[in-house]
Design an enzyme around this catalytic site. Structure first.
Site, PDB file in Angstrom:
ATOM      1  N   GLY A   8      -6.774  -1.934   2.569  1.00  5.62           N
ATOM      2  CA  GLY A   8      -7.952  -1.707   3.414  1.00  5.62           C
ATOM      3  C   GLY A   8      -9.190  -1.290   2.666  1.00  5.62           C
ATOM      4  O   GLY A   8     -10.266  -1.164   3.249  1.00  5.62           O
ATOM      5  N   LYS A  35       0.322  -7.860  -5.629  1.00  8.98           N
ATOM      6  CA  LYS A  35       1.039  -8.083  -4.367  1.00  8.98           C
ATOM      7  C   LYS A  35       0.779  -9.509  -3.892  1.00  8.98           C
ATOM      8  O   LYS A  35      -0.366  -9.939  -3.823  1.00  8.98           O
ATOM      9  CB  LYS A  35       0.522  -7.084  -3.326  1.00  8.98           C
ATOM     10  N   ARG A  95      -9.818  -9.013  -1.642  1.00  8.75           N
ATOM     11  CA  ARG A  95     -11.012  -9.835  -1.843  1.00  8.75           C
ATOM     12  C   ARG A  95     -12.065  -9.231  -2.755  1.00  8.75           C
ATOM     13  O   ARG A  95     -12.716  -9.949  -3.502  1.00  8.75           O
ATOM     14  CB  ARG A  95     -11.626 -10.164  -0.468  1.00  8.75           C
ATOM     15  N   SER A 112      -3.907  -2.106   9.534  1.00  9.54           N
ATOM     16  CA  SER A 112      -5.340  -1.809   9.533  1.00  9.54           C
ATOM     17  C   SER A 112      -6.109  -2.414  10.706  1.00  9.54           C
ATOM     18  O   SER A 112      -7.245  -2.037  10.953  1.00  9.54           O
ATOM     19  CB  SER A 112      -5.950  -2.309   8.217  1.00  9.54           C
ATOM     20  N   ALA A 144     -13.120  -5.116   1.344  1.00  8.83           N
ATOM     21  CA  ALA A 144     -13.558  -6.021   2.413  1.00  8.83           C
ATOM     22  C   ALA A 144     -13.264  -5.461   3.801  1.00  8.83           C
ATOM     23  O   ALA A 144     -14.021  -5.692   4.743  1.00  8.83           O
ATOM     24  CB  ALA A 144     -12.886  -7.389   2.240  1.00  8.83           C
ATOM     25  N   LYS A 179       6.058  -9.144   4.735  1.00 11.68           N
ATOM     26  CA  LYS A 179       6.116  -8.424   6.021  1.00 11.68           C
ATOM     27  C   LYS A 179       7.413  -8.761   6.757  1.00 11.68           C
ATOM     28  O   LYS A 179       7.407  -9.205   7.903  1.00 11.68           O
ATOM     29  CB  LYS A 179       4.899  -8.758   6.899  1.00 11.68           C
TER      30      LYS A 179
END
Lengths: 226, 226
Positions: free
Chosen positions: B177, B35, B200, B123, B180, B67
């Site tokens: 989510g 992504k 991450r 998130s 990290a 987005k």
């Protein structure tokens, strides 16, 4: 100065940077500012956006309208990049809210000298169904984020009026929707907006500068009658 | 295959395209997909995104996560550009709604063979305050737009569970989510997600491929205990 030109290149144009550069040079100081978006970023790249910003009159408002709607650090990274490219305002969606999103973006904007503009309503039909019932809440997010201004559509002047009533005189209100989307010049100004954002009516005109001056004239006429 | 890698380059990296290309090559088929987002677009440009897509395994899901949250024709223009660059899915916000926004985007996705993924929750803290009360409405927009899938956060598995209950088995649920941001591997899968999106934890690992396999192992363990 009450006119901002939205530079969204049509698909038929081969060189989007050349197209937008010519418009900026022709319209020049007839506009208070220029607004670029994702379609131009995709076609001209960030270096192209910088080239374009350099051609805008120094005193003009240079708005990066990427409709930011992500978590704080992603929006901040984006804001830093467009600030470095010469833009002085970013537009983010109010519905992502403050904590963990607009708060971090607002911090970044302050440190970069960027104006934060929060979008609280939109011009398309679904927005009146989904976003309008949330207008008060979205305006609260804009206030909590200490935004410089908000975006509300000229196609629904009652939304602009509500925003002005809630925000008072110290916030800037920018209204798209004049021209191709159907609102008459001056409609949003009469409802309380500071700027009307016009795209296709100017960018697809044979004489963009003359059309800009004609729009300013029509705005003045409308405002004299509000 | 239940793992998607989010490629958001850290500011410290000089060449974002090189950074992301190396990650794609190293992780390879250990991930079901990759992504990319606005930070990489800004730094690599659309040509860079195309170069990167060409390096992803052919069978992998290639998601452009910009987005999208605009009116229909702007989102459609963007979708066409990322499809031409080799991506096969786009993420748009559910709150812009169907009429004049997601409906036009959905048409474009169908004609370009793109998967439409609708974001129904996020998130960060403000999302639970603003977006969660609207979850049912946002899921309805995803259904009305005939989305391929939705995004709901692994940090709030109850949202994932509600989305699965409403959508049934034929929609794909993707959950960021994990890592990290705090969610354990497998949390979202147990709540009904198809994929967990990890950034991450993998991209900043010394051994991204090993970390990806370790995550898959942890997902399997968690799922065996749901």
């Amino acid at each position: 100065m009450t006119l901002i030109v939205a530079l969204d290149p049509p698909q038929s144009v081969d060189d989007a940077l050349e197209w937008s550069s010519k418009l900026v040079e022709e319209v020049g100081t007839a506009a208070a500012g220029f607004k670029i978006g994702l379609p131009l970023l995709l076609r001209a790249g960030l270096p192209g956006l910088k080239t374009l910003a350099d051609k805008m009159p120094p005193e003009s408002l240079k708005i990066a309208d990427l409709k930011l709607a992500d978590v704080g650090h992603i929006m901040s990274t984006t804001a830093e990049a467009v600030a470095a490219a010469g833009y002085d305002a970013v537009i983010a969606h109010g519905f992502v809210g403050v904590e963990g999103a607009l708060d971090e973006l607002a911090d970044t904007c302050r440190s970069m000298g960027l104006k934060l503009i929060v979008l609280v309503s939109m011009s398309h039909p679904a927005a009146s169904r989904i976003m309008d019932p949330m207008l008060d809440a979205l305006l609260e997010e804009a206030v909590k984020a200490d935004a410089w201004g908000v975006v509300a559509p000229a196609t629904r002047p009652e939304i602009v009026a509500k925003a002005r009533k809630r925000l008072g005189p110290s916030y800037t209100i920018l209204s798209p929707g004049v021209g191709a989307q159907g609102a008459e010049p001056g409609t949003a100004l009469c409802a309380g907006a500071d700027y009307e954002i016009v795209g296709r009516l100017i960018t697809r005109s044979a004489s963009p500068r003359e059309t800009a001056f004609l729009l300013l004239e029509k705005q003045r006429e409308a405002v004299s009658r509000c």
